[in-house]
Design a protein around this motif. Structure first.
Motif, PDB file in Angstrom:
ATOM      1  N   ILE A   1       0.932  -0.984  -0.014  1.00 22.19           N
ATOM      2  CA  ILE A   1      -0.002   0.034  -0.051  1.00 22.19           C
ATOM      3  C   ILE A   1       0.746   1.259   0.036  1.00 22.19           C
ATOM      4  N   VAL A   2       0.772   1.916  -1.109  1.00 23.70           N
ATOM      5  CA  VAL A   2       1.726   3.072  -1.395  1.00 23.70           C
ATOM      6  C   VAL A   2       0.937   4.504  -1.123  1.00 23.70           C
ATOM      7  N   GLN A   3      -0.438   4.311  -1.092  1.00 19.64           N
ATOM      8  CA  GLN A   3      -1.120   5.622  -0.815  1.00 19.64           C
ATOM      9  C   GLN A   3      -2.394   5.263  -0.295  1.00 19.64           C
ATOM     10  N   GLN A   4      -3.083   6.429   0.592  1.00 12.22           N
ATOM     11  CA  GLN A   4      -4.454   6.402   0.766  1.00 12.22           C
ATOM     12  C   GLN A   4      -5.388   7.241   0.254  1.00 12.22           C
ATOM     13  N   ASN A   5      -6.594   7.231   0.379  1.00 17.53           N
ATOM     14  CA  ASN A   5      -7.537   8.433  -0.332  1.00 17.53           C
ATOM     15  C   ASN A   5      -7.223   8.778  -1.530  1.00 17.53           C
TER      16      ASN A   5
ATOM     17  N   ILE B   1     -15.881  -7.278 -17.824  1.00 15.71           N
ATOM     18  CA  ILE B   1     -15.215  -6.433 -16.746  1.00 15.71           C
ATOM     19  C   ILE B   1     -15.176  -4.904 -17.578  1.00 15.71           C
ATOM     20  N   LYS B   2     -15.497  -3.987 -16.919  1.00 10.71           N
ATOM     21  CA  LYS B   2     -15.543  -2.683 -17.486  1.00 10.71           C
ATOM     22  C   LYS B   2     -14.183  -2.136 -17.844  1.00 10.71           C
ATOM     23  N   THR B   3     -14.136  -1.722 -19.067  1.00 10.78           N
ATOM     24  CA  THR B   3     -12.754  -1.161 -19.449  1.00 10.78           C
ATOM     25  C   THR B   3     -12.639   0.191 -20.004  1.00 10.78           C
ATOM     26  N   SER B   4     -11.693   0.827 -19.333  1.00  8.02           N
ATOM     27  CA  SER B   4     -11.388   2.149 -20.137  1.00  8.02           C
ATOM     28  C   SER B   4     -10.808   1.967 -21.148  1.00  8.02           C
ATOM     29  N   LYS B   5     -10.170   3.005 -21.971  1.00  7.19           N
ATOM     30  CA  LYS B   5      -9.371   3.101 -22.989  1.00  7.19           C
ATOM     31  C   LYS B   5      -8.159   2.306 -22.607  1.00  7.19           C
ATOM     32  N   PHE B   6      -7.223   1.880 -23.492  1.00  5.79           N
ATOM     33  CA  PHE B   6      -5.828   1.342 -23.269  1.00  5.79           C
ATOM     34  C   PHE B   6      -5.188   2.202 -23.506  1.00  5.79           C
ATOM     35  N   PHE B   7      -3.791   1.986 -22.580  1.00  7.03           N
ATOM     36  CA  PHE B   7      -2.870   3.111 -22.562  1.00  7.03           C
ATOM     37  C   PHE B   7      -1.352   2.379 -22.881  1.00  7.03           C
ATOM     38  N   LEU B   8      -0.988   3.078 -23.822  1.00  8.51           N
ATOM     39  CA  LEU B   8       0.446   2.763 -24.309  1.00  8.51           C
ATOM     40  C   LEU B   8       1.603   3.176 -23.277  1.00  8.51           C
ATOM     41  N   ASP B   9       1.407   3.876 -22.445  1.00  5.87           N
ATOM     42  CA  ASP B   9       2.330   4.511 -21.385  1.00  5.87           C
ATOM     43  C   ASP B   9       1.648   4.151 -20.057  1.00  5.87           C
ATOM     44  N   PRO B  10       2.213   3.404 -19.077  1.00 10.35           N
ATOM     45  CA  PRO B  10       1.295   3.142 -17.812  1.00 10.35           C
ATOM     46  C   PRO B  10       1.372   4.285 -17.023  1.00 10.35           C
ATOM     47  N   ARG B  11       2.123   5.311 -17.226  1.00 11.68           N
ATOM     48  CA  ARG B  11       1.934   6.377 -16.430  1.00 11.68           C
ATOM     49  C   ARG B  11       0.761   7.199 -16.729  1.00 11.68           C
ATOM     50  N   ASP B  12       0.465   7.211 -17.939  1.00 12.91           N
ATOM     51  CA  ASP B  12      -0.806   7.653 -18.640  1.00 12.91           C
ATOM     52  C   ASP B  12      -2.087   7.057 -17.732  1.00 12.91           C
TER      53      ASP B  12
ATOM     54  N   LEU C   1       5.721   2.006 -12.001  1.00  9.00           N
ATOM     55  CA  LEU C   1       4.819   2.710 -11.485  1.00  9.00           C
ATOM     56  C   LEU C   1       5.003   3.223 -10.087  1.00  9.00           C
ATOM     57  N   ARG C   2       5.862   2.207  -9.314  1.00  7.68           N
ATOM     58  CA  ARG C   2       5.946   2.531  -8.001  1.00  7.68           C
ATOM     59  C   ARG C   2       6.992   3.691  -7.948  1.00  7.68           C
ATOM     60  N   GLU C   3       7.705   4.274  -8.992  1.00 10.43           N
ATOM     61  CA  GLU C   3       8.621   5.427  -8.983  1.00 10.43           C
ATOM     62  C   GLU C   3       7.869   6.419  -8.610  1.00 10.43           C
ATOM     63  N   HIS C   4       6.442   6.504  -9.025  1.00  8.02           N
ATOM     64  CA  HIS C   4       5.699   7.584  -8.754  1.00  8.02           C
ATOM     65  C   HIS C   4       5.530   8.087  -7.137  1.00  8.02           C
TER      66      HIS C   4
ATOM     67  N   ILE D   1       7.956   6.467  -4.617  1.00  2.00           N
ATOM     68  CA  ILE D   1       9.140   6.150  -4.039  1.00  2.00           C
ATOM     69  C   ILE D   1      10.306   6.325  -5.153  1.00  2.00           C
ATOM     70  N   SER D   2      11.100   7.248  -4.985  1.00  2.00           N
ATOM     71  CA  SER D   2      12.149   7.656  -5.943  1.00  2.00           C
ATOM     72  C   SER D   2      12.959   6.340  -6.113  1.00  2.00           C
ATOM     73  N   GLU D   3      13.573   6.424  -7.431  1.00  4.33           N
ATOM     74  CA  GLU D   3      14.637   5.278  -7.585  1.00  4.33           C
ATOM     75  C   GLU D   3      15.815   5.252  -6.695  1.00  4.33           C
ATOM     76  N   ASP D   4      16.443   6.622  -6.448  1.00  4.19           N
ATOM     77  CA  ASP D   4      17.386   6.826  -5.507  1.00  4.19           C
ATOM     78  C   ASP D   4      17.060   6.050  -4.293  1.00  4.19           C
ATOM     79  N   TYR D   5      15.783   6.271  -3.775  1.00  2.63           N
ATOM     80  CA  TYR D   5      15.590   5.834  -2.523  1.00  2.63           C
ATOM     81  C   TYR D   5      15.423   4.346  -2.735  1.00  2.63           C
ATOM     82  N   MET D   6      15.059   3.750  -3.666  1.00  5.39           N
ATOM     83  CA  MET D   6      14.930   2.387  -3.868  1.00  5.39           C
ATOM     84  C   MET D   6      16.234   1.479  -3.956  1.00  5.39           C
ATOM     85  N   ILE D   7      16.979   2.271  -4.515  1.00  4.33           N
ATOM     86  CA  ILE D   7      18.725   1.665  -4.953  1.00  4.33           C
ATOM     87  C   ILE D   7      19.394   1.840  -3.320  1.00  4.33           C
ATOM     88  N   GLU D   8      19.165   2.933  -2.677  1.00  4.32           N
ATOM     89  CA  GLU D   8      19.934   3.071  -1.273  1.00  4.32           C
ATOM     90  C   GLU D   8      19.366   1.900  -0.334  1.00  4.32           C
TER      91      GLU D   8
END
Length: 152
Positions: A7-11, A96-107, A134-137, A139-146
């Motif tokens: 769990i990386v976020q609430q609300n 299953i209800k489907t939104s449009k699809f996305f080529l970029d996961p950040r979108d 998407l976890r990088e949204h 938690i920074s990559e620097d933090y993950m490496i450290e």
């Protein structure tokens, strides 16, 4: 563990789970059921797969939820993907209800965050590659490496 019902976020609640085959996805769905305790919570499912996976079989476990799927792909070019349009077609076949699809996961993530209310759940799953990107949204990559929490 990182990317295991993390769990990386609430609300809204955002959960990242690297489940990537039918058995692990069923386990993830069971954990989600425990988490929501039979409330009528809206689920936003950001979903990607490698090309070796059967999309319909992998998605079938999420048919039980009031879910909208945001089909996407991961961007790691070293791995072959299941095309988001194929994931969307499999979801539609399952009802299953489907939104449009996305080529970029950040979108896909931005769309899910914009669509979710504070009581909803956004579940990112189907691939450790997707989860890591998407976890990088949060938690920074620097933090993950450290802290040795990087799964790329």
């Amino acid at each position: 563990l990182p990317c295991r019902f993390e769990i990386v976020q609430q609300n809204p609640t955002v959960i990242i789970d690297g489940a990537h085959n039918p058995d692990k996805l069923k386990f993830c769905a069971d954990k989600l059921n425990e988490y929501i305790k039979n409330k009528k919570t809206k689920i936003h499912l950001i979903f990607a797969l490698t090309n070796q996976k059967a999309a319909k079989e992998c998605l079938s476990t999420f048919k039980q939820f009031n879910a909208t799927i945001y089909p996407t792909r991961f961007l790691d070019a070293s791995r072959k993907i299941t095309w988001p349009s194929y994931i969307a077609a499999a979801a539609k076949q399952l009802g299953i209800k489907t939104s449009k699809f996305f080529l970029d996961p950040r979108d896909a993530l931005q769309k899910a965050l914009a669509s979710a209310t504070k009581n909803d759940i956004i579940l990112i799953t189907g691939s450790f590659y997707l989860c890591s990107e998407l976890r990088e949204h949060w938690i920074s990559e620097d933090y993950m490496i450290e802290n040795k929490t990087l799964f790329k």
